[in-house]
Design a protein around this motif. Structure first.
Motif, mmCIF file in Angstrom:
data_model
loop_
_atom_site.group_PDB
_atom_site.id
_atom_site.type_symbol
_atom_site.label_atom_id
_atom_site.label_comp_id
_atom_site.label_asym_id
_atom_site.label_seq_id
_atom_site.Cartn_x
_atom_site.Cartn_y
_atom_site.Cartn_z
ATOM 1 N N ALA B 85 -18.741 -5.109 29.791
ATOM 2 C CA ALA B 85 -18.414 -5.701 28.491
ATOM 3 C C ALA B 85 -16.904 -5.610 28.253
ATOM 4 O O ALA B 85 -16.262 -6.591 27.872
ATOM 5 C CB ALA B 85 -19.181 -4.981 27.386
ATOM 6 N N ALA B 86 -16.358 -4.421 28.521
ATOM 7 C CA ALA B 86 -14.914 -4.244 28.327
ATOM 8 C C ALA B 86 -14.139 -5.172 29.263
ATOM 9 O O ALA B 86 -13.153 -5.802 28.877
ATOM 10 C CB ALA B 86 -14.529 -2.795 28.588
ATOM 11 N N TYR B 87 -14.639 -5.273 30.492
ATOM 12 C CA TYR B 87 -13.967 -6.119 31.475
ATOM 13 C C TYR B 87 -14.002 -7.578 31.027
ATOM 14 O O TYR B 87 -12.995 -8.285 31.082
ATOM 15 C CB TYR B 87 -14.648 -5.944 32.835
ATOM 16 C CG TYR B 87 -13.912 -6.593 33.973
ATOM 17 C CD1 TYR B 87 -12.620 -6.184 34.295
ATOM 18 C CD2 TYR B 87 -14.502 -7.605 34.722
ATOM 19 C CE1 TYR B 87 -11.930 -6.773 35.337
ATOM 20 C CE2 TYR B 87 -13.822 -8.201 35.766
ATOM 21 C CZ TYR B 87 -12.534 -7.784 36.075
ATOM 22 O OH TYR B 87 -11.850 -8.363 37.096
ATOM 23 N N ALA B 88 -15.177 -7.990 30.541
ATOM 24 C CA ALA B 88 -15.307 -9.369 30.063
ATOM 25 C C ALA B 88 -14.326 -9.622 28.921
ATOM 26 O O ALA B 88 -13.711 -10.680 28.844
ATOM 27 C CB ALA B 88 -16.745 -9.625 29.601
ATOM 28 N N ILE B 89 -14.171 -8.626 28.051
ATOM 29 C CA ILE B 89 -13.276 -8.822 26.908
ATOM 30 C C ILE B 89 -11.825 -8.961 27.383
ATOM 31 O O ILE B 89 -11.086 -9.810 26.878
ATOM 32 C CB ILE B 89 -13.424 -7.667 25.888
ATOM 33 C CG1 ILE B 89 -14.809 -7.732 25.258
ATOM 34 C CG2 ILE B 89 -12.359 -7.761 24.797
ATOM 35 C CD1 ILE B 89 -15.146 -6.572 24.359
ATOM 36 N N THR B 90 -11.428 -8.170 28.387
ATOM 37 C CA THR B 90 -10.044 -8.309 28.869
ATOM 38 C C THR B 90 -9.822 -9.682 29.503
ATOM 39 O O THR B 90 -8.705 -10.149 29.605
ATOM 40 C CB THR B 90 -9.655 -7.253 29.921
ATOM 41 O OG1 THR B 90 -10.534 -7.388 31.041
ATOM 42 C CG2 THR B 90 -9.728 -5.860 29.372
ATOM 43 N N ARG B 91 -10.903 -10.293 29.956
ATOM 44 C CA ARG B 91 -10.760 -11.606 30.601
ATOM 45 C C ARG B 91 -10.873 -12.758 29.610
ATOM 46 O O ARG B 91 -10.653 -13.916 29.961
ATOM 47 C CB ARG B 91 -11.826 -11.774 31.683
ATOM 48 C CG ARG B 91 -11.606 -10.797 32.833
ATOM 49 C CD ARG B 91 -11.752 -11.492 34.139
ATOM 50 N NE ARG B 91 -11.048 -10.769 35.186
ATOM 51 C CZ ARG B 91 -10.814 -11.265 36.387
ATOM 52 N NH1 ARG B 91 -11.214 -12.471 36.688
ATOM 53 N NH2 ARG B 91 -10.166 -10.571 37.284
ATOM 54 N N ALA B 92 -11.286 -12.440 28.399
ATOM 55 C CA ALA B 92 -11.388 -13.485 27.375
ATOM 56 C C ALA B 92 -9.982 -13.914 26.976
ATOM 57 O O ALA B 92 -9.028 -13.165 27.168
ATOM 58 C CB ALA B 92 -12.157 -12.953 26.173
ATOM 59 N N PRO B 93 -9.859 -15.116 26.416
ATOM 60 C CA PRO B 93 -8.536 -15.551 25.962
ATOM 61 C C PRO B 93 -7.939 -14.530 24.995
ATOM 62 O O PRO B 93 -8.653 -13.975 24.158
ATOM 63 C CB PRO B 93 -8.832 -16.861 25.233
ATOM 64 C CG PRO B 93 -10.112 -17.337 25.815
ATOM 65 C CD PRO B 93 -10.880 -16.130 26.217
ATOM 66 N N GLN B 94 -6.648 -14.289 25.137
ATOM 67 C CA GLN B 94 -5.944 -13.259 24.372
ATOM 68 C C GLN B 94 -6.265 -13.302 22.873
ATOM 69 O O GLN B 94 -6.499 -12.283 22.250
ATOM 70 C CB GLN B 94 -4.438 -13.422 24.598
ATOM 71 C CG GLN B 94 -3.612 -12.252 24.094
ATOM 72 C CD GLN B 94 -3.743 -11.031 24.975
ATOM 73 O OE1 GLN B 94 -3.771 -11.130 26.195
ATOM 74 N NE2 GLN B 94 -3.841 -9.859 24.376
ATOM 75 N N ARG B 95 -6.316 -14.510 22.325
ATOM 76 C CA ARG B 95 -6.450 -14.587 20.865
ATOM 77 C C ARG B 95 -7.824 -14.166 20.366
ATOM 78 O O ARG B 95 -7.994 -13.889 19.187
ATOM 79 C CB ARG B 95 -6.095 -15.995 20.381
ATOM 80 C CG ARG B 95 -7.006 -17.093 20.885
ATOM 81 C CD ARG B 95 -6.501 -18.457 20.453
ATOM 82 N NE ARG B 95 -7.384 -19.516 20.899
ATOM 83 C CZ ARG B 95 -7.442 -19.969 22.158
ATOM 84 N NH1 ARG B 95 -6.644 -19.447 23.078
ATOM 85 N NH2 ARG B 95 -8.287 -20.937 22.502
ATOM 86 N N TYR B 96 -8.823 -14.116 21.251
ATOM 87 C CA TYR B 96 -10.153 -13.687 20.818
ATOM 88 C C TYR B 96 -10.393 -12.203 21.036
ATOM 89 O O TYR B 96 -11.345 -11.646 20.532
ATOM 90 C CB TYR B 96 -11.242 -14.452 21.573
ATOM 91 C CG TYR B 96 -11.238 -15.935 21.298
ATOM 92 C CD1 TYR B 96 -11.057 -16.412 19.992
ATOM 93 C CD2 TYR B 96 -11.422 -16.854 22.319
ATOM 94 C CE1 TYR B 96 -11.049 -17.761 19.733
ATOM 95 C CE2 TYR B 96 -11.415 -18.211 22.064
ATOM 96 C CZ TYR B 96 -11.219 -18.667 20.766
ATOM 97 O OH TYR B 96 -11.211 -19.999 20.507
ATOM 98 N N GLN B 97 -9.530 -11.579 21.844
ATOM 99 C CA GLN B 97 -9.840 -10.209 22.279
ATOM 100 C C GLN B 97 -9.987 -9.236 21.120
ATOM 101 O O GLN B 97 -10.929 -8.452 21.077
ATOM 102 C CB GLN B 97 -8.767 -9.724 23.254
ATOM 103 C CG GLN B 97 -8.876 -10.443 24.586
ATOM 104 C CD GLN B 97 -8.057 -9.781 25.666
ATOM 105 O OE1 GLN B 97 -7.517 -8.701 25.481
ATOM 106 N NE2 GLN B 97 -7.951 -10.428 26.806
ATOM 107 N N THR B 98 -9.055 -9.331 20.160
ATOM 108 C CA THR B 98 -9.127 -8.406 19.036
ATOM 109 C C THR B 98 -10.426 -8.586 18.276
ATOM 110 O O THR B 98 -11.109 -7.620 17.940
ATOM 111 C CB THR B 98 -7.954 -8.653 18.088
ATOM 112 O OG1 THR B 98 -6.776 -8.725 18.874
ATOM 113 C CG2 THR B 98 -7.834 -7.544 17.089
ATOM 114 N N ALA B 99 -10.773 -9.844 18.026
ATOM 115 C CA ALA B 99 -12.000 -10.118 17.290
ATOM 116 C C ALA B 99 -13.196 -9.551 18.048
ATOM 117 O O ALA B 99 -14.062 -8.900 17.467
ATOM 118 C CB ALA B 99 -12.154 -11.612 17.076
#
Lengths: 354, 284, 351, 258
Positions: B85-99
């Protein structure tokens, strides 16, 4: 002139607010206020308001989830800050032996006359020297009459029929859990001899396999939802289930029950003992008693109140009609004293068994 | 001189606080471990080692081991769930990561008891999971999902995984992306890159999150109480019971000291391993 | 010229390890000075001692004649450019550069104009609002330099400032730094392990080895007159032939006397730079030094060739300028004589 | 960089795992019978009961006071402590003291603190809960901030000193912004833990409802079976925190994108 006044006024305001803050920190040490600790929902919600209205004494409620919690807190803190505690009789007994509760001056509690004679001869405190009974009752089986025959023996719970396996619960509070085995084996509830404990242990470990859970708080909901079919229950608490579903019934197995007594005690640390006694007296009053019993659905040892109860209530909740002479024949749980260590180890053994 | 002064200013409030509100009170309680339980639950000031002998009883050791097993499994599942899950989040577009991260932590601003209770609702015989399984025809009889080890582990994982996600995310986020590309460039397949390049660089995050879950799980008593059906006892319940039900503070204190010693040993092992990993990282 | 920085008998120990072993050094105002040495020789420690981040156990640090040994880093009239650049990651380029001036509590207008000025001269104006992680390596290096220079320190300390850059950029920046130094008129003290960098930029170089000073001098002096085999070897390439020193030169076993100015006696080496060696097919008769050998290989360097000749049990390098290649290119396997004028010989102690 | 299909699926399932139980509770908060298991029709009854339930509202307020004050205190003290520890030589004894609050069983700390307060004759109340919560909150703030400190370039601190900044200025303008994400994470963690903490709060609370916190109230309530007001409360808490986060994110994109 106004300019020179301003700083002084600011200063005055500052000192005033500092004093306020200090008063807050020092806590509520009002002379005419008492603090009562009780189980949540174990007295009618407006009882304190009515008491204050009648006596002018301010009262505040503090809730505890279990006997053990409030006991631990009172032991560690010496009971400071609390005036009145609602605890079950073995805990009242232990608090008394630890010297943490005050003797009750009967002259200041005239309503003690409202109690059944049986309620003044309770084994843990004959003559009500330091505790006043608030509610009493039995521990038995609460079951779904639409799904099973009426159980008759504690063994129906400890060795359930096949269709009941995984659908029964026992109380998780250790004394009542062990109590079921003691009753089934025909032993005293307060017997901590090694032989008895071992027998009880074996029986309960065997019984554990067929249990849904140990539960002393939501068992009646499990009956209502149908998760469980039969549960070990305190009679008054079974009434909450009966209120939700009339198919739920309560019975005392042939081997008998314990007599549990929830009591009111006054802490030795109380700075308002007179007010606390007034509160105890108020709770023991006839009107209050009627209203307590019909609100919390527990029997009270208050003769005056019980006799004034609405008969319809007893019809809906038959166990409310049990007579004191029936109750008093059951054995009361007592503080185990020296036997507690061995008892606790046995309980751990049972809980830890796979 | 000046460094000492700076240290004092930074350290004094914190250490003072811990000394006053932790070390002294706990020292007080721990001395009880050397005395006897009073007949009615107080302390009899008679010196004894009996409490430590009792703690070494196989009964209590067995509970320690079982708690460690349950906490260990919860830790393992939490990591297995959190890492991807954490890995997927780091790979998500930067602007969505915080959300995405905020949504991981958001449920935890409700209340532990409520969240645990939610699992009673989910797992019971008439609960959502059993209903769905029956509806899908997977099973005809409701499965006993509640009041067992499984439920306890689910509860622990549910409550602590988000923190593991945060810990792993922050360590993943610090990785130099080029090291991943370097590995790919050197011909490592995806999983090898993960195992040999990404994982070693995030092992401190995994360890930090894992220790967090383990430590909070092994001492937990609410989750086993509510989801275990009181059936199994973890060491947290055991200690709780000694202090409250059995009113045996000396024995409770002895058990606590034992638990603390075990966990300290564990944390030091982790610290040593982390330091070694960090040391290797620097040397290379 | 006045003394910019003076170090007197600096000793710095970590436990039992001595990082700086009684080093004394004086650096003149407006000088471009390099501390050169292999990694671990103590040059960075020395620099950090100057900056005030390390406290020496013994010795005195003077800047402009003032004892600053016990002065805090922030109160020393020197600024350091870190090897990692140490840019504040959360501040823009402009904020990074303004930081030091804000610490001096200068008026806002002055800060603004000085920052703008230095950004312009470092060609960073267009990046003023970027964060460090949005810059290239060279840009970051210039920000770090600008941040230190904007303070107008008496001395600028540079810790391996170019090591993170690629070769081409590094060479450009070497000249750039040199130009900037002469423009701003500040003493530069650079730490480097790259001898070429030191030779190109520095007015004077100090060579450090194991915490001790080996030699201090102008680049040419160090190159032409190294005082030790270590310095000779560390700066440029040097051929060595070992033997016994006499008044006329060095007796090399199997070859005989190779002439050179000598003040030594006992075991010694005779050293000669490859560009001083010429290869001939016949032995010279004019008194030049000659060592017979066989060509091993030829390396082509563009501006010259380097021939490696196996001779007297060692390998001797000879540089042949490309301009002369047309005449006679020696071939591998060919027997030759390595020949040089005695005045280019250096007689150095063996170790 | 792109996310593979497998990763995407995992992420979706992960969020389902996190949210389905809570959504079920939310749905149940509208269940007329209030029973956890059977749907008996839509009703807002429990919300009505919740807003008239004085003790719950009061307890929620107390919880917020405790959590906010103890988080602020622990964040300030803990950050200083973490910086102090990380900038001096490693000490195992110190590490042990800093780990301790995390691993001492709650019940032990609770009883120890109560005995201690009662020994010192401290009047109990919200302030004693706050003092006690700061203990374990410090430990978690320190742990998070130290992790952050271990991974940043310490030479920026020297750079700041070199450029003329005092230690305090360096702390405020360079160190603090650089470790800010760790400080924020530590603060959030303490806040979450403090909001949830029950045992220590119970034992160090003063008598009476003026210092009853929400977990104490809920724990006492669920001994009698979960009352549906709690579902309603969970729903409201979730919606409030959701809104707060959204508003905060709008207000200050910087904080969240850093």
């Amino acid at each position: 002139m106004t300019t020179s006044d301003a700083p002084r006024r600011t200063f005055a305001r500052l000192t005033a607010s500092t004093a306020c803050a200090l008063a807050l920190l020092a806590g509520a040490a009002h002379a005419d206020k008492i603090v009562i600790s009780n189980w949540d929902g174990y007295m009618p919600p407006d009882l304190l308001e009515k008491f204050t209205a009648e006596t002018g004494i301010e009262a505040e409620l503090s809730v505890h989830a279990t006997n053990e919690e409030i006991m631990g807190k009172v032991v560690a803190g010496g009971g400071k800050g609390y005036d009145v505690l609602f605890v079950s009789s073995p805990f009242a007994e232990a608090l008394h032996n630890l010297g943490l509760v005050a003797d009750i001056d009967h002259a200041k509690v005239p309503n003690v006359a409202n109690l059944y004679p049986e309620a003044t001869e309770l084994a843990h405190d004959p003559g009500n020297a330091y505790s006043m009974p608030y509610a009493w009752g039995t521990t038995g089986l609460c079951y779904r009459a639409d799904r099973m025959e009426e159980p008759t023996s504690w063994m129906d719970l400890l060795a359930p029929a096949d269709d009941l396996k995984g659908k029964v619960t026992m109380l998780s509070t250790d004394r009542w859990l062990m109590g079921a085995a003691a009753l089934a084996l025909g032993k005293s509830l307060n017997d901590t001899s090694t032989g008895t404990l071992t027998e009880e242990e074996e029986l309960l470990i065997k019984a554990k396999k067929d249990l849904l859970a140990y539960d002393d708080s939501t068992f009646y909901l499990k009956l209502v939802s149908g998760e469980a079919t039969m549960v070990q229950a305190w009679d008054g608490w079974c009434n909450y289930g009966i209120a939700e579903n009339a198919e739920i019934k309560y019975t005392i197995p042939k081997e008998g029950s314990d007599l549990w007594v929830d009591t009111i005690v006054i802490t030795k640390a109380s700075e308002n003992k007179d007010a606390a006694m007034k509160f105890v007296d108020y709770v023991l009053g006839q009107d209050t008693g009627v209203w307590v019993a019909s609100n919390i659905l527990y029997k009270t040892p208050n003769k005056a109140a019980m006799e004034a109860l609405d008969p319809a209530l007893i019809e809906s909740f038959p166990n409310m009609g049990m007579k004191p002479e029936e109750l008093i024949k059951y054995e009361q749980l007592r503080d185990l004293g020296k036997g507690q260590k061995e008892f606790a180890r046995t309980v751990t053994q049972i809980m830890a068994a796979q | 001189m000046r460094n000492t002064l700076k240290s004092v200013i930074l350290l004094a409030p914190g250490l003072g606080w811990l000394a006053l509100f932790m070390v002294i009170p706990c020292a007080l309680i721990f001395t009880y471990a050397f005395f006897e339980r009073g007949v009615y639950g107080g302390i009899d000031y008679i010196f004894t080692f009996e409490n430590f002998q009792r703690a070494a009883d196989p009964l209590y050791l067995g509970i320690f081991l079982r708690s460690a097993k349950i906490a260990g499994l919860a830790t393992l599942f939490a990591i297995l769930l959190a890492y991807p899950a954490a890995y997927a989040i780091t790979r998500a577009p930067q602007r969505y990561q915080t959300a995405l991260l905020i949504f991981v932590i958001l449920p935890f601003w409700s209340n532990y008891l409520i969240r645990t209770y939610a699992w009673i609702v989910m797992l019971n015989r008439e609960g959502l999971i059993n209903q769905s399984l029956i509806g899908l025809g997977v099973t005809s009889e409701p499965l006993p999902l509640l009041y067992n080890n499984f439920a306890v582990i689910v509860g622990l994982v549910y409550n602590y995984t988000p923190f593991v996600v945060l810990a792993i995310y922050s360590s993943l986020n610090r990785i130099n992306r080029e090291t991943i590309e370097a590995s790919e460039d050197l011909g490592a397949p995806g999983f090898t890159t993960f195992r040999r390049v990404i994982l070693p660089q995030t092992i401190t995050g995994v360890a930090a999150g894992g220790v967090f879950v383990f430590v909070l799980s092994i001492g937990n008593f609410i989750t086993p109480d509510l989801l275990g059906g009181g059936r199994l006892q973890m060491v947290g319940n055991l200690i709780y019971d000694q202090f409250l039900s059995a009113r045996d503070w000396p024995f409770g204190a002895a058990l606590s000291m034992f638990l603390i010693a075990v966990m300290m040993a564990l944390l030091f092992t982790q610290a040593v391993l982390t330091n070694r990993a960090a040391g290797e990282g620097r040397a290379s | 010229m006045s003394t910019g920085v003076e170090l007197r008998n600096i000793v710095k120990r970590y436990g039992t390890f001595t990082a700086i072993d009684s080093v004394s050094l004086s650096i003149r105002d407006n000088e471009f000075f390099a501390l050169l040495g292999p990694s671990g020789c103590g040059k960075t420690t020395l620099l950090r001692t100057l900056a005030g981040f390390e406290m020496p156990q013994e010795g005195t640090v003077l800047v402009g004649g003032q004892d600053v040994t016990h002065t805090r880093p922030r109160n020393r009239p020197l600024n350091l450019m870190f090897q990692s650049y140490a840019l504040f990651p959360h501040m823009s380029v402009e904020r990074n550069v303004a930081y030091g001036l804000e610490m001096e509590k200068l008026p806002r207008d002055e800060i603004r104009s000085r920052v703008a000025e230095v950004l312009a001269s470092a060609q960073l104006t267009q990046f003023a609002n970027r964060k460090p992680d949005q810059l290239s390596g060279g840009q970051r290096q210039r920000v770090a330099l600008a941040r230190a220079l904007v303070k107008r320190p008496r001395v600028l300390l540079l810790d391996e400032p170019l090591s993170a850059l690629d070769k081409k950029l590094r060479e450009e920046m070497q000249l750039e730094l040199k130009r900037m130094q002469s423009e701003v008129g500040i003493t530069f003290l650079i730490v480097t392990h790259d001898q070429e960098e030191a030779l190109v930029m520095a007015d004077r170089i100090a060579v450090l080895r194991d915490g001790r000073l080996e030699q201090v001098g102008a680049p040419q002096e160090l190159y032409e007159h190294p005082s030790s085999r270590f310095v000779a070897n560390f700066i440029g390439v040097m051929n060595f032939l070992d033997g016994t020193a006499t008044r006329e030169g060095v007796e090399v076993p199997g070859i005989g006397l190779l002439k050179g100015e000598s003040t030594l006696s006992g075991p010694a080496s005779i050293a000669v730079r490859p560009e001083r060696v010429t290869l001939t097919t016949e032995a010279p008769t004019d008194g030049r030094n000659a060592v017979p050998g066989t060509v091993e290989d030829i390396a082509y360097h563009g501006i010259d060739l380097v021939a490696h000749v196996r001779a007297a049990g060692t390998s001797i390098a000879a540089r042949i300028p490309a301009a002369r290649v047309g005449e006679k290119v020696p071939q591998p396997g060919q027997p030759v004589f390595c020949v040089w004028e005695p005045e280019y010989s250096r007689v150095l102690p063996l170790n | 960089m792109k996310m593979g299909a497998g990763l995407k699926l995992h992420l979706v399932l992960f969020y389902a795992f996190l949210y389905v139980p809570i959504l079920v509770l939310m749905a149940l908060s509208f269940n007329r019978a209030g029973l956890p298991t059977v749907w008996t029709g839509f009703s807002l009854e429990w919300y009505g009961k919740l807003f008239t339930a004085d003790p719950i509202i009061k307890a929620a307020r107390n919880t917020l006071i405790v959590a906010v004050i103890s988080t602020v205190l622990a964040t300030v003290i803990g950050t200083a402590l973490a910086v102090g520890v990380e900038t001096r030589r490693k000490s195992s004894a110190l590490d042990a003291v800093l780990f301790a609050p995390m691993i001492i069983p709650d019940i032990v700390l609770a009883i120890a603190l109560l005995s201690f307060y009662s020994f010192l004759n401290v009047t109990l109340g919200l302030h004693s809960i706050i003092l006690s919560h700061v203990v374990f909150n410090i430990a978690f703030v320190v742990a998070v901030v130290r992790t952050r400190m271990r991974n940043f370039d310490h030479s920026i601190l020297e750079a700041s000193a070199d450029l003329g900044a005092s230690e305090f200025t360096t702390f405020r303008r360079v160190l603090l912004p650089a470790i800010a994400p760790g400080v924020i994470a530590g603060a959030l963690l303490s806040f979450t833990l403090s909001v949830d903490e029950f045992i220590i709060a119970f034992f160090t609370a003063g008598p009476g409802s003026s210092s009853t916190t929400l977990p104490m109230q809920i724990y006492a309530m669920i001994r009698f079976g979960v009352t549906p007001e709690i579902n309603a409360m969970a729903t409201i808490v979730m919606l409030v925190s959701f809104t707060l986060v959204l508003v905060a994110q709008r207000a200050d994109k910087e904080v969240f994108t850093r």
